[in-house]
Enzyme design. Structure first.
Site, PDB file in Angstrom:
ATOM      1  N   LYS A 127     -11.624   5.181  44.956  1.00 37.77           N
ATOM      2  CA  LYS A 127     -12.196   4.273  44.680  1.00 37.77           C
ATOM      3  C   LYS A 127     -13.364   3.788  45.471  1.00 37.77           C
ATOM      4  O   LYS A 127     -13.926   3.063  44.478  1.00 37.77           O
ATOM      5  CB  LYS A 127     -10.842   3.324  45.893  1.00 37.77           C
ATOM      6  N   ASP A 224     -22.491  24.781  53.141  1.00 38.60           N
ATOM      7  CA  ASP A 224     -22.514  23.183  52.262  1.00 38.60           C
ATOM      8  C   ASP A 224     -22.994  22.946  53.904  1.00 38.60           C
ATOM      9  O   ASP A 224     -22.953  22.863  54.824  1.00 38.60           O
ATOM     10  CB  ASP A 224     -21.275  23.072  52.039  1.00 38.60           C
ATOM     11  N   MET A 245     -29.094  21.531  52.736  1.00 34.29           N
ATOM     12  CA  MET A 245     -29.970  22.989  51.535  1.00 34.29           C
ATOM     13  C   MET A 245     -31.638  21.751  51.946  1.00 34.29           C
ATOM     14  O   MET A 245     -32.258  22.324  50.995  1.00 34.29           O
ATOM     15  CB  MET A 245     -29.613  22.336  50.389  1.00 34.29           C
ATOM     16  N   LYS A 258     -24.224  24.558  41.029  1.00 33.83           N
ATOM     17  CA  LYS A 258     -23.347  23.988  40.230  1.00 33.83           C
ATOM     18  C   LYS A 258     -22.635  22.387  40.556  1.00 33.83           C
ATOM     19  O   LYS A 258     -22.891  22.355  41.967  1.00 33.83           O
ATOM     20  CB  LYS A 258     -21.582  24.344  40.099  1.00 33.83           C
ATOM     21  N   HIS A 262     -28.018  17.381  40.130  1.00 33.91           N
ATOM     22  CA  HIS A 262     -28.048  15.650  39.022  1.00 33.91           C
ATOM     23  C   HIS A 262     -27.117  14.864  40.299  1.00 33.91           C
ATOM     24  O   HIS A 262     -27.058  13.892  39.423  1.00 33.91           O
ATOM     25  CB  HIS A 262     -26.701  16.024  38.160  1.00 33.91           C
TER      26      HIS A 262
HETATM   27  C1  LIG Z   1     -20.609  17.964  43.346  1.00 36.96           C
HETATM   28  S1  LIG Z   1     -20.298  18.308  44.595  1.00 36.96           S
HETATM   29  C2  LIG Z   1     -20.667  20.399  44.104  1.00 36.96           C
HETATM   30  C3  LIG Z   1     -19.878  20.910  44.263  1.00 36.96           C
HETATM   31  C4  LIG Z   1     -19.533  22.418  44.080  1.00 36.96           C
HETATM   32  N1  LIG Z   1     -20.541  22.880  43.810  1.00 36.96           N
HETATM   33  C5  LIG Z   1     -18.815  22.159  42.894  1.00 36.96           C
HETATM   34  O1  LIG Z   1     -19.474  22.804  41.627  1.00 36.96           O
HETATM   35  O2  LIG Z   1     -17.547  22.223  43.139  1.00 36.96           O
HETATM   36  C6  LIG Z   1     -21.569  18.430  45.862  1.00 36.96           C
HETATM   37  C7  LIG Z   1     -21.609  19.132  46.708  1.00 36.96           C
HETATM   38  O3  LIG Z   1     -23.434  19.203  47.778  1.00 36.96           O
HETATM   39  C8  LIG Z   1     -23.142  18.735  48.705  1.00 36.96           C
HETATM   40  N2  LIG Z   1     -23.781  18.814  49.913  1.00 36.96           N
HETATM   41  C9  LIG Z   1     -24.453  17.485  49.772  1.00 36.96           C
HETATM   42  N3  LIG Z   1     -25.749  17.319  50.115  1.00 36.96           N
HETATM   43  C10 LIG Z   1     -25.967  18.605  51.209  1.00 36.96           C
HETATM   44  C11 LIG Z   1     -26.525  19.098  51.970  1.00 36.96           C
HETATM   45  N4  LIG Z   1     -28.084  18.133  52.243  1.00 36.96           N
HETATM   46  N5  LIG Z   1     -26.880  19.949  52.577  1.00 36.96           N
HETATM   47  C12 LIG Z   1     -25.855  21.389  51.800  1.00 36.96           C
HETATM   48  N6  LIG Z   1     -24.825  20.757  51.079  1.00 36.96           N
HETATM   49  C13 LIG Z   1     -24.698  19.115  50.543  1.00 36.96           C
HETATM   50  C14 LIG Z   1     -21.220  18.293  49.147  1.00 36.96           C
HETATM   51  O4  LIG Z   1     -20.704  18.256  50.171  1.00 36.96           O
HETATM   52  C15 LIG Z   1     -20.651  17.933  48.059  1.00 36.96           C
HETATM   53  O5  LIG Z   1     -20.162  19.924  48.235  1.00 36.96           O
END
Ligand SMILES: C[S@@+](CC[C@H](N)C(=O)[O-])C[C@H]1O[C@@H](n2cnc3c(N)ncnc32)[C@H](O)[C@@H]1O
Length: 354
Positions: A127, A224, A245, A258, A262
């Protein structure tokens, strides 16, 4: 006559667009009602009638399912090839409909959690994300992020405060990884020589679990945010590490990412890529799995454009990129070369080197 026909066609096409939001919502309802699984289990030989599907729903919910509503959902989804539909006429002259699985709904069956796209349907249609779409026009006028306008904060912060959204989001990311990663580990020849791989923003570690299963000599580091790592199950050969990161990435022979670039705007991507550069040795690699908007690939391009809107609704600056846009980012971050490995999925694999 010809012009009135084309005006009618335009009218119908417009309504098709206006009402298209009904498609993922009906799909979501079918997933929440477990209909692909019900048909896979009970209708593998013969398609199921609405009454049969309803009775399986009723026995799992302990409530009588409303067949009239169910029929309307099934009829729409069959019209867009999610289910097969067979029509027979009963003795009273009333049409009877039966539904089976198609190659699309087979992807939603949950018999193998790592392979099913059902959790992805729920994650992409959370949502909070659907609410973000209400504000796309505000992004144009104010330059704001639609998700933040709808929810008061960015998605990852939102997830950290909402355990249920966090769970659905992480599950949606983790699944659908299976088939893609199974392909990546088969065709990418660079894993053999690596001792360690850090999956940056790797969610609950599903991609790394496939890499270390195929290459057990690799030490996997799944990196993460704390609220995600806290929900991750132990994986043999994978160390879960909490962190940010944008600050620092744990060192490894290679970085894997991955569905990450984007999520972010160019400036944020440069920061991430520069931190990747610091984390790897001189001969290290960064492996990126992301969709690319490629003018030459019709169906992939269309899916990429839809994903791009999803990024506008769901992220704080995220976007899908063309090859040129990716290339600019790699060179600006200090990398010297890259090669592309196309995959039979929406995403491509890109290997970048110092
Ligand atoms: C779209 S998901 C992709 C997860 C994984 N790579 C996959 O493909 O299944 C984006 C990931 O980025 C992580 N994320 C967002 N900001 C972050 C940060 N500042 N440092 C580390 N991870 C982060 C989120 O928690 C999430 O798990």
């Amino acid at each position: 006559m010809a012009s009135s026909k084309s005006s009618m066609e335009a009218h119908l096409e417009l309504y098709e667009i206006i009402l298209s939001a009904a498609k993922p919502m009906a799909l979501r309802a079918a997933v929440l009602l477990n209909i692909p699984d019900i048909i896979a289990i009970h209708g593998s030989q013969n398609p199921l009638s609405v009454d049969q599907i309803a009775s399986h729903i009723s026995s799992s919910t302990n409530k009588p399912a409303h067949t009239d509503y169910l029929f309307r959902i099934m009829r729409l989804l069959a019209s867009i090839s999610v289910f097969t539909e067979e029509t027979t006429i009963d003795y009273g002259g009333t049409p009877q409909f039966k539904y089976g699985l198609t190659s699309i709904s087979k992807l939603l069956v949950k018999n193998d959690a790592q392979q099913s796209c059902a959790p992805t349907v729920l994650a992409i249609n959370l949502k909070c994300i659907v609410d973000g779409y209400q504000y796309l026009h505000d992004s144009v006028i104010e330059g704001c992020h639609a998700f933040t306008k709808a929810n008061g904060m960015g998605i990852f912060e939102y997830n950290s405060h909402n355990p249920e959204a966090n769970r659905i989001f992480n599950e949606g990311m983790a699944t659908n990884t299976g088939p893609l990663m199974a392909h990546v580990v088969k065709i990418y020849d660079g894993f053999k020589s690596l001792k360690s791989v850090v999956d940056v923003a790797g969610g609950v570690g599903s991609a790394l679990s496939v890499i270390v299963a195929e290459y057990p000599h690799i030490h996997g580091i799944n990196f993460d945010l704390p609220h995600v790592i806290r929900t991750a199950s132990p994986i043999h050969g994978v160390e879960h590490v909490e962190g940010n990161m944008f600050e620092q990435i744990p060192p490894a022979n290679a970085v894997f990412m991955k569905w990450i670039l984007h999520d972010w705007d160019n400036e944020q991507c440069l920061k991430i890529l520069k931190n990747c550069y610091e984390a790897i040795p001189e001969d290290g690699k960064v492996l990126i799995v992301d969709a690319v908007i490629d003018e030459e690939e019709g169906m992939k391009r269309q899916a990429g454009l839809l994903f791009d809107m999803c990024m506008m609704a769901a992220c704080t600056g995220g976007k899908e990129r063309t090859w040129k846009e990716f290339e600019d980012l790699f060179y600006k971050a200090g990398f010297n070369s890259y090669r592309v490995i196309k995959l039979p999925f929406l995403q491509s694999l890109i290997e970048i080197s110092k």
